[in-house]
Write an enzyme that holds these catalytic residues in place. Structure first.
Site, PDB file in Angstrom:
ATOM      1  N   ASP A 190      89.112  24.290  66.937  1.00 17.69           N
ATOM      2  CA  ASP A 190      88.512  25.687  66.513  1.00 17.69           C
ATOM      3  C   ASP A 190      87.317  25.714  66.409  1.00 17.69           C
ATOM      4  O   ASP A 190      86.679  26.472  65.507  1.00 17.69           O
ATOM      5  CB  ASP A 190      89.393  26.127  65.074  1.00 17.69           C
ATOM      6  CG  ASP A 190      90.798  26.224  65.561  1.00 17.69           C
ATOM      7  OD1 ASP A 190      91.240  26.695  66.610  1.00 17.69           O
ATOM      8  OD2 ASP A 190      91.464  26.425  64.369  1.00 17.69           O
ATOM      9  N   HIS A 225      81.415   9.144  80.366  1.00 25.08           N
ATOM     10  CA  HIS A 225      81.837   8.136  79.621  1.00 25.08           C
ATOM     11  C   HIS A 225      81.994   9.003  77.946  1.00 25.08           C
ATOM     12  O   HIS A 225      82.443   8.254  76.687  1.00 25.08           O
ATOM     13  CB  HIS A 225      80.953   6.804  79.190  1.00 25.08           C
ATOM     14  CG  HIS A 225      81.380   5.718  78.650  1.00 25.08           C
ATOM     15  ND1 HIS A 225      81.064   5.182  77.554  1.00 25.08           N
ATOM     16  CD2 HIS A 225      82.702   4.975  78.914  1.00 25.08           C
ATOM     17  CE1 HIS A 225      81.934   3.989  77.236  1.00 25.08           C
ATOM     18  NE2 HIS A 225      82.835   3.991  78.156  1.00 25.08           N
ATOM     19  N   LYS A 258      83.260  11.062  74.742  1.00 19.11           N
ATOM     20  CA  LYS A 258      84.789  11.239  74.153  1.00 19.11           C
ATOM     21  C   LYS A 258      84.499  12.139  72.935  1.00 19.11           C
ATOM     22  O   LYS A 258      83.803  11.913  71.879  1.00 19.11           O
ATOM     23  CB  LYS A 258      85.120   9.744  73.446  1.00 19.11           C
ATOM     24  CG  LYS A 258      85.204   8.766  74.424  1.00 19.11           C
ATOM     25  CD  LYS A 258      84.374   7.404  74.121  1.00 19.11           C
ATOM     26  CE  LYS A 258      84.702   6.125  74.837  1.00 19.11           C
ATOM     27  NZ  LYS A 258      84.424   6.211  76.094  1.00 19.11           N
ATOM     28  N   HIS A 273      85.075  -2.951  70.350  1.00 24.03           N
ATOM     29  CA  HIS A 273      84.927  -1.592  71.069  1.00 24.03           C
ATOM     30  C   HIS A 273      83.744  -0.654  70.591  1.00 24.03           C
ATOM     31  O   HIS A 273      83.355   0.300  71.315  1.00 24.03           O
ATOM     32  CB  HIS A 273      86.228  -1.130  71.494  1.00 24.03           C
ATOM     33  CG  HIS A 273      85.952  -0.165  72.842  1.00 24.03           C
ATOM     34  ND1 HIS A 273      85.836   1.277  72.831  1.00 24.03           N
ATOM     35  CD2 HIS A 273      85.692  -0.298  74.105  1.00 24.03           C
ATOM     36  CE1 HIS A 273      85.691   1.685  73.913  1.00 24.03           C
ATOM     37  NE2 HIS A 273      85.805   0.855  74.754  1.00 24.03           N
ATOM     38  N   ASP A 327      67.442   0.594  58.834  1.00 25.65           N
ATOM     39  CA  ASP A 327      66.739   0.884  57.247  1.00 25.65           C
ATOM     40  C   ASP A 327      67.742   1.305  56.150  1.00 25.65           C
ATOM     41  O   ASP A 327      67.286   2.000  55.341  1.00 25.65           O
ATOM     42  CB  ASP A 327      65.571   1.939  57.340  1.00 25.65           C
ATOM     43  CG  ASP A 327      64.523   1.194  58.027  1.00 25.65           C
ATOM     44  OD1 ASP A 327      64.337  -0.157  58.318  1.00 25.65           O
ATOM     45  OD2 ASP A 327      63.446   2.093  58.775  1.00 25.65           O
ATOM     46  N   LYS A 346      80.573   1.363  68.927  1.00 26.30           N
ATOM     47  CA  LYS A 346      79.415   1.305  69.341  1.00 26.30           C
ATOM     48  C   LYS A 346      78.497   1.886  68.185  1.00 26.30           C
ATOM     49  O   LYS A 346      78.545   3.130  67.902  1.00 26.30           O
ATOM     50  CB  LYS A 346      79.079   2.118  70.497  1.00 26.30           C
ATOM     51  CG  LYS A 346      79.843   1.825  71.764  1.00 26.30           C
ATOM     52  CD  LYS A 346      81.137   2.670  72.074  1.00 26.30           C
ATOM     53  CE  LYS A 346      81.914   2.478  73.136  1.00 26.30           C
ATOM     54  NZ  LYS A 346      82.032   0.919  73.737  1.00 26.30           N
TER      55      LYS A 346
END
Length: 520
Positions: free
Chosen positions: A190, A183, A185, A415, A422, A417
């Site tokens: 470079d 999953h 991404k 979508h 704090d 996450k």
């Protein structure tokens, strides 16, 4: 009138079932190739003279060389333009890792940019999870026919050449392995500038879809964190679960014909070009970067084969550590939120210590995974009773999302996450707060120590995302969940999941009884 006796014809459902049974039996013989040769390779390190490296150096104050420079990318079009800009400005390498690259206009543009970079002499390594490539084998083989490009599939299904549903069904004899997906991404140019976060490559992640678009978050980064991400990429690239596309897909086309076919397909993408000015100022515009210490949290690729976690822990550990170590407040944003008994215990402990815990997720009407929503329902009452602030995205509220992109007439779904603790610690990654991210999928995320970025993320949640969220509460009369409407409809109270029919609620509830929670 003469009628054909019914006994001379098998019922269609029986013929269909028999055909599927035969295919399933035959698929049990399907297997992945053995003795696959994988030429190992690592991220390039001789990149200091590249334009991107020089810009990153100039953008980093001398007293912050030990820190990483970061910028949040909540805006969908900007997030895509950033990827295109990096692909066009890379001089040495592009290391690209995604769960999904669609065949729509965004996917076409993305793969075209990789091809164009390779034609300039840039080494391109593309690693993609195999689950959704069933209809893309031809184009990915054609992409790999270009010089300087190598394509690998991660944890491939043994059955190929079929539609997604067919491949999945015919691979059920290896369900435990097939259920574990990559999953992650990442987009690394470079070995100097990286983009990581929640977005896959498809129209709906960049405000380009007409029906529904995702609210999401990525992070642009330079500095030490990029080398950490490159190390993660190398572990996956050289894993025994990564198969060169040529070992799985057969093609009779010559390399020249394959390249010509790819050009005809990819060059047909209908997308807006990024602003040249924005491209040139990627790292040099005023306050382009905030500098902070960053920890890369990543699962080991062996997790996709049932292997143990690395000594440093799993990607989910970063989120759990933030919850355990928080002193005053925690805000968690997750499109699929299934805390399980362990998560409930953790939240109860935090609330008992006087910590304010807030959770933002999708409503049933907004989610693209209704079964995941229904798995969260049993925990919803318990969270509200213990004092957790709970809100769910409305797909039809009066949104004020200018900084996220133009939704036009489309619906919105969460979508991103993201977690903040704090007002100092910020987590952005690919992992959802559910059993699948914890136990089955491999994930990657960044834990960032920056009050400035944490405040920026909180402002985004509270001033832009929250205005389209229902606030949940327990009714005083019967302790049933109520949804307080946001935006223009503020003051409206719903006694059941808003904008969802009774029939859909019942249907999803019944279906959820057939699926184990850890699979969602």
């Amino acid at each position: 009138m003469n009628r054909t006796p019914a006994s001379t014809h098998l019922p269609r459902w029986l013929v269909s079932a028999a055909a599927w049974l035969l295919l399933w039996v035959l698929s049990a013989c399907a297997a992945l190739p053995e003795g696959v040769q994988r030429e190992p390779s690592q991220a390039l390190t001789d990149v200091a003279a590249t334009p991107l490296a020089r810009e990153a150096t100039l953008a980093t104050p001398d007293d912050k060389r030990h820190l990483s420079g970061l910028r949040l990318l909540p805006n969908g079009p900007e997030a895509m333009d950033t990827r295109v800009s990096l692909a066009r400005r890379a001089h040495k390498s592009l290391d690209v890792q995604y769960y999904l690259i669609a065949g729509d206009d965004t996917g076409r543009q993305f793969l075209r940019e990789l091809r164009d970079a390779a034609q300039r002499g840039v080494r391109v390594r593309l690693l993609i999870d195999d689950l959704h490539v069933s209809e893309q084998d031809e184009r990915l083989m054609a992409l790999a026919a270009h010089d300087n490009i190598e394509v690998r599939y991660f944890n491939p299904l043994p059955v190929r050449g079929s539609a997604f549903e067919t491949r999945l069904l015919l691979s059920l004899h290896q369900f435990t392995r097939v259920n574990r997906r990559m999953h992650n991404k990442m987009f690394i140019a470079d070995n100097t500038v990286a983009v990581t976060g929640g977005r896959n490559i498809a129209n709906e992640y960049f405000m380009r879809a007409t029906a529904a678009n995702f609210i999401d978050m990525d992070v642009l980064s330079v500095g030490p964190v990029v080398r950490g991400l490159s190390e993660v990429f190398d572990r996956y690239w050289n894993s025994e679960l990564s198969y060169p596309v040529q070992t799985l897909v057969r093609s009779s086309a010559s390399r020249a014909d394959a390249r010509a076919w790819f050009a005809a397909w990819a060059d047909g993408a209908k997308v807006a070009e990024p602003s040249p000015t924005a491209t040139e100022r990627l790292l040099t515009e005023p306050r382009a970067l905030e500098f902070a210490a960053v920890q890369v949290m990543a699962d080991d690729p062996a997790k996709a084969n049932g292997g143990a976690a690395r000594p440093g822990g799993t990607a989910m550990d970063g989120t759990l550590l933030m919850l355990r170590s928080a002193q005053s407040e925690v805000m968690v944003v997750s499109p699929y939120f299934i805390p399980g008994e362990g998560g409930l215990k953790l939240m109860r402990s935090a609330v008992d210590r006087g910590i304010k815990v807030s959770v933002m997720t999708n409503s049933l009407a907004a989610t693209d995974e209704p079964l995941a929503y229904w798995a969260y329902v049993p925990y919803r009452d318990a969270m509200l009773k213990m004092g957790v602030t709970l809100s769910e995205l409305s797909p039809v509220a009066n949104r004020k999302f200018d900084m996220l992109g133009d939704f036009r007439s489309s619906f919105g779904a969460l979508h991103a996450k993201v977690a903040v603790a704090d007002r100092r610690w910020l987590l952005v990654g690919s992992m959802n707060m559910d059993g699948r991210s914890t136990h089955s999928n491999t994930e990657v995320g960044l834990v960032i120590d920056s009050a400035d970025l944490a405040e920026e993320a909180l402002a985004l949640m509270n001033e832009h995302w929250a205005v389209s969220h229902y606030r949940l509460r327990l009714a005083e009369s019967d302790q049933r969940v109520e949804w307080l409407a946001p935006g223009a409809a503020i003051g409206t109270v719903h006694r059941a999941e808003p904008h969802v029919s009774w029939f859909k609620r019942v249907r999803v509830g019944l279906m959820s009884m057939l699926i184990d929670e850890e699979l969602l």
